[in-house]
Scaffold this motif. Structure first.
Motif, short mmCIF file in Angstrom:
data_model
loop_
_atom_site.label_atom_id
_atom_site.label_comp_id
_atom_site.label_asym_id
_atom_site.label_seq_id
_atom_site.Cartn_x
_atom_site.Cartn_y
_atom_site.Cartn_z
N ALA A 1 0.83 -1.21 0.00
CA ALA A 1 0.00 0.00 0.00
C ALA A 1 0.86 1.26 0.00
O ALA A 1 0.61 2.20 -0.76
CB ALA A 1 -0.93 -0.01 1.21
N VAL A 2 1.89 1.26 0.84
CA VAL A 2 2.80 2.42 0.91
C VAL A 2 3.50 2.60 -0.43
O VAL A 2 3.60 3.72 -0.95
CB VAL A 2 3.83 2.23 2.05
N ARG A 3 3.99 1.51 -1.00
CA ARG A 3 4.71 1.57 -2.26
C ARG A 3 3.83 2.15 -3.37
O ARG A 3 4.23 3.07 -4.09
CB ARG A 3 5.19 0.18 -2.66
N LYS A 4 2.61 1.65 -3.49
CA LYS A 4 1.72 2.11 -4.55
C LYS A 4 1.29 3.57 -4.36
O LYS A 4 1.26 4.34 -5.31
CB LYS A 4 0.49 1.21 -4.65
N ALA A 5 0.97 3.94 -3.12
CA ALA A 5 0.55 5.31 -2.85
C ALA A 5 1.70 6.29 -3.09
O ALA A 5 1.51 7.34 -3.72
CB ALA A 5 0.04 5.45 -1.42
N ALA A 6 2.88 5.95 -2.62
CA ALA A 6 4.03 6.83 -2.79
C ALA A 6 4.41 6.95 -4.26
O ALA A 6 4.75 8.03 -4.74
CB ALA A 6 5.21 6.33 -1.97
N HIS A 7 4.34 5.85 -4.97
CA HIS A 7 4.66 5.88 -6.39
C HIS A 7 3.67 6.76 -7.16
O HIS A 7 4.07 7.53 -8.04
CB HIS A 7 4.67 4.46 -6.96
N ALA A 8 2.40 6.66 -6.79
CA ALA A 8 1.38 7.48 -7.45
C ALA A 8 1.60 8.97 -7.20
O ALA A 8 1.28 9.80 -8.05
CB ALA A 8 -0.01 7.07 -6.97
N MET A 9 2.15 9.31 -6.04
CA MET A 9 2.40 10.71 -5.70
C MET A 9 3.78 11.16 -6.18
O MET A 9 4.15 12.32 -6.01
CB MET A 9 2.30 10.93 -4.19
N GLY A 10 4.56 10.25 -6.75
CA GLY A 10 5.86 10.61 -7.27
C GLY A 10 6.96 10.63 -6.22
O GLY A 10 8.03 11.17 -6.46
N ASN A 11 6.72 10.06 -5.07
CA ASN A 11 7.72 10.03 -4.01
C ASN A 11 8.45 8.69 -4.05
O ASN A 11 8.06 7.73 -3.40
CB ASN A 11 7.04 10.24 -2.65
N GLU A 12 9.51 8.65 -4.83
CA GLU A 12 10.22 7.38 -5.06
C GLU A 12 10.96 6.87 -3.83
O GLU A 12 11.13 5.66 -3.66
CB GLU A 12 11.17 7.51 -6.25
N THR A 13 11.41 7.77 -2.95
CA THR A 13 12.11 7.33 -1.75
C THR A 13 11.17 6.54 -0.85
O THR A 13 11.52 5.46 -0.36
CB THR A 13 12.68 8.54 -0.98
N THR A 14 9.99 7.06 -0.64
CA THR A 14 9.01 6.36 0.20
C THR A 14 8.52 5.09 -0.50
O THR A 14 8.27 4.08 0.16
CB THR A 14 7.82 7.28 0.53
N ALA A 15 8.42 5.13 -1.82
CA ALA A 15 8.02 3.94 -2.56
C ALA A 15 9.04 2.83 -2.36
O ALA A 15 8.68 1.66 -2.19
CB ALA A 15 7.87 4.26 -4.04
N ALA A 16 10.31 3.19 -2.34
CA ALA A 16 11.36 2.19 -2.11
C ALA A 16 11.28 1.62 -0.70
O ALA A 16 11.49 0.42 -0.49
CB ALA A 16 12.73 2.81 -2.35
N LYS A 17 10.96 2.47 0.27
CA LYS A 17 10.80 1.98 1.65
C LYS A 17 9.62 1.03 1.75
O LYS A 17 9.68 0.02 2.46
CB LYS A 17 10.63 3.16 2.61
N GLY A 18 8.54 1.33 1.05
CA GLY A 18 7.38 0.43 1.03
C GLY A 18 7.72 -0.90 0.39
O GLY A 18 7.32 -1.97 0.88
N ALA A 19 8.49 -0.86 -0.69
CA ALA A 19 8.91 -2.09 -1.36
C ALA A 19 9.80 -2.91 -0.44
O ALA A 19 9.70 -4.15 -0.41
CB ALA A 19 9.64 -1.76 -2.65
N ALA A 20 10.66 -2.25 0.32
CA ALA A 20 11.53 -2.97 1.26
C ALA A 20 10.71 -3.64 2.35
O ALA A 20 10.99 -4.78 2.74
CB ALA A 20 12.54 -2.01 1.87
N LEU A 21 9.70 -2.96 2.84
CA LEU A 21 8.84 -3.52 3.87
C LEU A 21 8.09 -4.74 3.33
O LEU A 21 7.98 -5.77 4.00
CB LEU A 21 7.85 -2.47 4.38
N GLU A 22 7.61 -4.63 2.11
CA GLU A 22 6.90 -5.74 1.47
C GLU A 22 7.84 -6.95 1.32
O GLU A 22 7.47 -8.09 1.62
CB GLU A 22 6.39 -5.29 0.10
N THR A 23 9.06 -6.69 0.90
CA THR A 23 10.05 -7.76 0.72
C THR A 23 10.40 -8.40 2.06
O THR A 23 10.56 -9.62 2.15
CB THR A 23 11.31 -7.21 0.04
#
Length: 59
Positions: free
Chosen positions: A18-40
Motif C-alpha cells: 500500500a505504501v509503495r503504490k501510494a508513494a509511487h502514485a504521488m511521485g515520491n520514489e524514496t518512500t516507494a522504495a521503503k514500502g517495497a523494502a517492507l513488502e520484501t
C-alpha cells in the motif's frame, strides 16, 4: 508457522504494498522504495516461517 509470525508477515506485505503504490502514485520514489523494502521483508519472514514448518534448519 506461529499465528503471530504469520500475521506479522502478511501485515508487512500488505502495508508495504500500500505504501509503495501510494508513494509511487504521488511521485515520491524514496518512500516507494521503503514500502517495497517492507513488502520484501514480509515475504522473507513468511518464507522463513514456512521453512520452519517444513522441518528446515530454522528450528
Amino acid at each position: 508457522m506461529s499465528a503471530g509470525e504469520k500475521a506479522k508477515a502478511k501485515a508487512e506485505q500488505v502495508v508495504g504494498k500500500a505504501v509503495r503504490k501510494a508513494a509511487h502514485a504521488m511521485g515520491n520514489e524514496t518512500t516507494a522504495a521503503k514500502g517495497a523494502a517492507l513488502e520484501t521483508r514480509g515475504k522473507g519472514r513468511e518464507t522463513k516461517e514456512k521453512g520452519k514448518d517444513a522441518g528446515g534448519l530454522g528450528r
